[in-house]
Design a protein around this motif. Structure first.
Motif, PDB file in Angstrom:
ATOM      1  N   GLY A 146     -40.219 -24.451 -11.771  1.00 37.28           N
ATOM      2  CA  GLY A 146     -39.697 -23.217 -12.221  1.00 37.28           C
ATOM      3  C   GLY A 146     -39.396 -22.669 -11.020  1.00 37.28           C
ATOM      4  N   PHE A 147     -39.144 -23.345 -10.136  1.00 39.22           N
ATOM      5  CA  PHE A 147     -37.287 -22.463  -9.113  1.00 39.22           C
ATOM      6  C   PHE A 147     -36.624 -21.361  -9.619  1.00 39.22           C
ATOM      7  N   LEU A 148     -36.553 -20.334  -9.533  1.00 42.21           N
ATOM      8  CA  LEU A 148     -35.030 -19.796  -9.928  1.00 42.21           C
ATOM      9  C   LEU A 148     -34.109 -19.046  -8.675  1.00 42.21           C
ATOM     10  N   TYR A 149     -34.668 -19.508  -8.199  1.00 41.06           N
ATOM     11  CA  TYR A 149     -33.364 -19.041  -6.819  1.00 41.06           C
ATOM     12  C   TYR A 149     -33.859 -19.813  -5.886  1.00 41.06           C
ATOM     13  N   THR A 150     -32.981 -20.875  -4.809  1.00 37.57           N
ATOM     14  CA  THR A 150     -32.993 -21.794  -3.820  1.00 37.57           C
ATOM     15  C   THR A 150     -32.992 -20.748  -2.756  1.00 37.57           C
ATOM     16  N   VAL A 151     -32.053 -19.763  -2.905  1.00 35.47           N
ATOM     17  CA  VAL A 151     -31.066 -18.723  -0.705  1.00 35.47           C
ATOM     18  C   VAL A 151     -31.340 -19.476   0.084  1.00 35.47           C
ATOM     19  N   SER A 152     -30.694 -19.996   0.338  1.00 31.03           N
ATOM     20  CA  SER A 152     -30.966 -19.840   1.919  1.00 31.03           C
ATOM     21  C   SER A 152     -32.739 -21.056   2.831  1.00 31.03           C
ATOM     22  N   MET A 153     -32.627 -21.830   1.361  1.00 36.56           N
ATOM     23  CA  MET A 153     -33.666 -22.996   1.152  1.00 36.56           C
ATOM     24  C   MET A 153     -34.391 -23.331   2.814  1.00 36.56           C
ATOM     25  N   PHE A 154     -33.122 -24.327   2.387  1.00 34.96           N
ATOM     26  CA  PHE A 154     -33.030 -24.833   3.601  1.00 34.96           C
ATOM     27  C   PHE A 154     -31.874 -24.312   4.946  1.00 34.96           C
ATOM     28  N   GLU A 155     -31.160 -22.786   5.271  1.00 32.36           N
ATOM     29  CA  GLU A 155     -30.790 -22.404   5.920  1.00 32.36           C
ATOM     30  C   GLU A 155     -31.405 -23.209   7.436  1.00 32.36           C
ATOM     31  N   SER A 156     -30.285 -22.965   8.193  1.00 32.92           N
ATOM     32  CA  SER A 156     -30.513 -23.286   9.626  1.00 32.92           C
ATOM     33  C   SER A 156     -31.673 -24.189  10.154  1.00 32.92           C
ATOM     34  N   SER A 157     -32.328 -25.514   9.028  1.00 30.48           N
ATOM     35  CA  SER A 157     -33.409 -26.293   9.170  1.00 30.48           C
ATOM     36  C   SER A 157     -32.595 -27.248   9.545  1.00 30.48           C
ATOM     37  N   LYS A 158     -33.706 -28.105  10.297  1.00 31.61           N
ATOM     38  CA  LYS A 158     -33.410 -29.095  11.515  1.00 31.61           C
ATOM     39  C   LYS A 158     -33.841 -30.868  11.344  1.00 31.61           C
ATOM     40  N   PHE A 159     -33.422 -30.702   9.765  1.00 29.87           N
ATOM     41  CA  PHE A 159     -34.209 -31.966   9.493  1.00 29.87           C
ATOM     42  C   PHE A 159     -33.267 -33.296   9.783  1.00 29.87           C
ATOM     43  N   ALA A 160     -33.973 -34.660  10.019  1.00 30.75           N
ATOM     44  CA  ALA A 160     -32.493 -35.787  10.039  1.00 30.75           C
ATOM     45  C   ALA A 160     -32.365 -35.695   8.638  1.00 30.75           C
ATOM     46  N   THR A 161     -33.630 -35.856   7.800  1.00 26.32           N
ATOM     47  CA  THR A 161     -33.517 -36.612   6.285  1.00 26.32           C
ATOM     48  C   THR A 161     -34.093 -35.472   5.667  1.00 26.32           C
ATOM     49  N   ILE A 162     -33.501 -34.463   3.812  1.00 24.95           N
ATOM     50  CA  ILE A 162     -34.747 -33.774   3.735  1.00 24.95           C
ATOM     51  C   ILE A 162     -34.245 -35.617   1.637  1.00 24.95           C
ATOM     52  N   ASN A 163     -35.738 -35.092   1.493  1.00 28.41           N
ATOM     53  CA  ASN A 163     -35.966 -36.094  -0.078  1.00 28.41           C
ATOM     54  C   ASN A 163     -35.659 -35.406  -1.039  1.00 28.41           C
ATOM     55  N   LEU A 164     -34.513 -34.970  -2.197  1.00 24.37           N
ATOM     56  CA  LEU A 164     -35.243 -34.119  -2.874  1.00 24.37           C
ATOM     57  C   LEU A 164     -34.918 -35.114  -4.248  1.00 24.37           C
ATOM     58  N   THR A 165     -35.126 -36.387  -4.103  1.00 26.93           N
ATOM     59  CA  THR A 165     -35.421 -37.081  -5.297  1.00 26.93           C
ATOM     60  C   THR A 165     -36.640 -36.329  -6.896  1.00 26.93           C
ATOM     61  N   GLY A 166     -36.009 -36.319  -7.332  1.00 26.86           N
ATOM     62  CA  GLY A 166     -36.611 -35.847  -8.719  1.00 26.86           C
ATOM     63  C   GLY A 166     -36.685 -34.399  -8.816  1.00 26.86           C
ATOM     64  N   TRP A 167     -36.687 -33.934  -8.196  1.00 28.38           N
ATOM     65  CA  TRP A 167     -36.182 -32.327  -7.855  1.00 28.38           C
ATOM     66  C   TRP A 167     -35.431 -31.567  -9.522  1.00 28.38           C
TER      67      TRP A 167
END
Length: 162
Positions: free
Chosen positions: A36-57
């Motif tokens: 149902g996402f329509l806008y993912t603008v700057s969703m993770f901008e400037s975040s500091k994660f080593a790993t982001i798991n988007l499997t199945g998105w």
């Protein structure tokens, strides 16, 4: 149930502290229903994660992904190559996608191949910035990148081939 609407700035600057050393946080979002996402603008901008798991998105309904991973540095984004861009709604919908960021070569290769095969239905000439991410020279990703530029009019900024 499905998350819907705007995911803009959802993780902006998340994990920023401590400010010293390499990021160590992992975020597993593989269980999210993102259809149902329509806008993912700057969703993770400037975040500091080593790993982001988007499997199945499922991003097949997303209209705009600009700056989605801008300024995140070096990060492993699991299954970034499977993000759909089919519904993107304008030529600027991928601007600054990975500006000032780097993903592993294998992930960038997968992204190029997938996106070349699943272009936005509007046929837009995109101008994504993939930061310092590099693709494999002479590979299917190299061919896909060339096709996006020469056939579809994309302007791609990245770290070049390896």
């Amino acid at each position: 149930s499905s998350l819907s609407g705007y995911a803009q700035n959802m993780f902006w600057r998340a994990g920023l502290y401590p400010v010293f050393g390499a990021p160590t946080l992992t975020i597993d979002l593989s269980y999210w229903d993102t259809s149902g996402f329509l806008y993912t603008v700057s969703m993770f901008e400037s975040s500091k994660f080593a790993t982001i798991n988007l499997t199945g998105w499922d991003t097949s309904n997303v209209l705009y992904m600009g700056s989605m991973f801008k300024d995140i540095g070096v990060v492993d984004i699991i299954n970034i190559g499977n993000l759909s861009i089919a519904s993107l709604s304008s030529t600027g919908a991928l601007n600054d996608f990975l500006t000032n960021s780097t993903i592993p070569t294998a992930s960038y290769d997968a992204l190029l191949v997938n996106w070349n095969s699943n272009l936005p239905t509007g046929g837009y000439a995109m101008s994504p910035n993939f930061g310092n991410s590099t693709y494999t020279s002479g590979s299917a990703a190299d061919t896909a990148r060339t096709n996006l530029i020469s056939t579809h009019g994309w302007t791609i900024s990245d770290g070049g081939s390896v």
